[in-house]
Motif scaffolding. Structure first.
Motif, PDB file in Angstrom:
ATOM      1  N   GLU A 154      30.084  53.175  19.804  1.00  0.00           N
ATOM      2  CA  GLU A 154      30.536  53.481  18.376  1.00  0.00           C
ATOM      3  C   GLU A 154      29.235  55.182  17.750  1.00  0.00           C
ATOM      4  O   GLU A 154      29.109  55.811  17.362  1.00  0.00           O
ATOM      5  N   ASN A 206      38.358  57.671  11.771  1.00  0.00           N
ATOM      6  CA  ASN A 206      38.073  57.842  12.832  1.00  0.00           C
ATOM      7  C   ASN A 206      37.699  58.521  13.971  1.00  0.00           C
ATOM      8  O   ASN A 206      36.474  59.585  13.302  1.00  0.00           O
ATOM      9  N   GLU A 258      36.517  58.022  21.363  1.00  0.00           N
ATOM     10  CA  GLU A 258      36.616  57.042  22.137  1.00  0.00           C
ATOM     11  C   GLU A 258      35.225  58.013  22.723  1.00  0.00           C
ATOM     12  O   GLU A 258      35.644  59.084  22.920  1.00  0.00           O
ATOM     13  N   ARG A 261      35.558  51.151  30.333  1.00  0.00           N
ATOM     14  CA  ARG A 261      36.488  50.082  29.731  1.00  0.00           C
ATOM     15  C   ARG A 261      35.754  49.471  28.541  1.00  0.00           C
ATOM     16  O   ARG A 261      36.145  48.281  28.093  1.00  0.00           O
ATOM     17  N   ASN A 286      34.847  50.785  25.766  1.00  0.00           N
ATOM     18  CA  ASN A 286      35.227  52.000  24.772  1.00  0.00           C
ATOM     19  C   ASN A 286      35.719  50.834  23.294  1.00  0.00           C
ATOM     20  O   ASN A 286      36.464  49.839  23.117  1.00  0.00           O
ATOM     21  N   HIS A 287      35.211  51.655  22.787  1.00  0.00           N
ATOM     22  CA  HIS A 287      35.535  50.312  20.588  1.00  0.00           C
ATOM     23  C   HIS A 287      36.930  51.143  20.230  1.00  0.00           C
ATOM     24  O   HIS A 287      37.652  52.122  21.357  1.00  0.00           O
ATOM     25  N   GLU A 288      38.027  51.295  19.771  1.00  0.00           N
ATOM     26  CA  GLU A 288      39.288  51.096  19.476  1.00  0.00           C
ATOM     27  C   GLU A 288      39.110  52.189  17.556  1.00  0.00           C
ATOM     28  O   GLU A 288      37.802  51.810  17.198  1.00  0.00           O
ATOM     29  N   PRO A 289      39.678  53.788  17.834  1.00  0.00           N
ATOM     30  CA  PRO A 289      39.183  54.803  17.351  1.00  0.00           C
ATOM     31  C   PRO A 289      39.345  54.536  15.819  1.00  0.00           C
ATOM     32  O   PRO A 289      38.481  54.567  15.018  1.00  0.00           O
ATOM     33  N   ARG A 290      40.531  53.922  15.327  1.00  0.00           N
ATOM     34  CA  ARG A 290      40.599  53.818  14.161  1.00  0.00           C
ATOM     35  C   ARG A 290      40.891  52.511  13.676  1.00  0.00           C
ATOM     36  O   ARG A 290      40.972  52.029  12.674  1.00  0.00           O
ATOM     37  N   ARG A 291      39.739  51.034  14.032  1.00  0.00           N
ATOM     38  CA  ARG A 291      39.447  50.407  13.375  1.00  0.00           C
ATOM     39  C   ARG A 291      38.920  50.005  11.786  1.00  0.00           C
ATOM     40  O   ARG A 291      37.742  50.517  11.978  1.00  0.00           O
ATOM     41  N   ARG A 310      35.935  49.149   9.552  1.00  0.00           N
ATOM     42  CA  ARG A 310      34.662  49.141   9.664  1.00  0.00           C
ATOM     43  C   ARG A 310      33.583  48.505   9.070  1.00  0.00           C
ATOM     44  O   ARG A 310      34.190  48.918   7.318  1.00  0.00           O
TER      45      ARG A 310
END
Length: 160
Positions: free
Chosen positions: A41, A70, A73, A79, A81-86, A88
């Motif tokens: 991120e 948003n 990535e 592999r 990578n983070h989740e785009p809309r988690r 935070r």
């Protein structure tokens, strides 16, 4: 004696800005919060890729979370990578969290992120605003007042 003016936030590089928030909400107070980010991120933010247009913050279990922001990535993250809309976690002092919780529960205010930026130490920060939503009539008055201020400045410049 006048109270000393607080220093503005130390913004070195602005990554994302929510310009619509200043129009849709009347901003009461601003806070600077750190963001708890995962590996890729930070790299995506340094590349200047982020959007906080539809995002907001909420207080949950004594912690503040940035929801619906948003951060896409990272292109070379494979592999890991983070989740785009988690959601935070935002890093604030307990006293600030208590103040925000009280304002959102009692006064019906909203926590809106205004910008994401890097400070001089290279840390990612969020400028968070405690705001109250504007009605359509309030928005029209805001636009009218802003245009009048602009015209007034233009007239003063012309007359010297």
């Amino acid at each position: 004696m006048a109270r000393p003016k607080p220093s503005p936030f130390d913004k070195l590089k602005t990554v994302a800005e929510n310009r619509r928030a200043r129009f849709d909400y009347s901003i009461e107070d601003k806070y600077e919060a750190g963001i708890a980010l995962q590996g890729t991120e930070v790299k995506a933010l340094r590349a200047g890729e982020a959007s906080i247009a539809e995002s907001y913050a909420e207080v949950h279990d004594g912690e503040v979370y940035l929801v619906n922001a948003n951060i896409p990535e990272f292109s070379h993250g494979n592999r890991f990578n983070h989740e785009p809309r988690r959601p935070r976690k935002l890093l604030l002092h307990e006293r600030e969290i208590a103040r925000l919780l009280g304002a959102t529960e009692r006064k019906g205010m909203t926590l809106v992120p205004l910008s994401i930026y890097f400070n001089r130490q290279g840390r990612a920060k969020v400028e968070l605003a405690l705001a109250k939503g504007r009605q359509a009539q309030d928005k029209r008055e805001y636009v009218k007042d802003r245009e009048w201020q602009r015209d007034k400045a233009r007239i003063m410049r012309e007359r010297g």
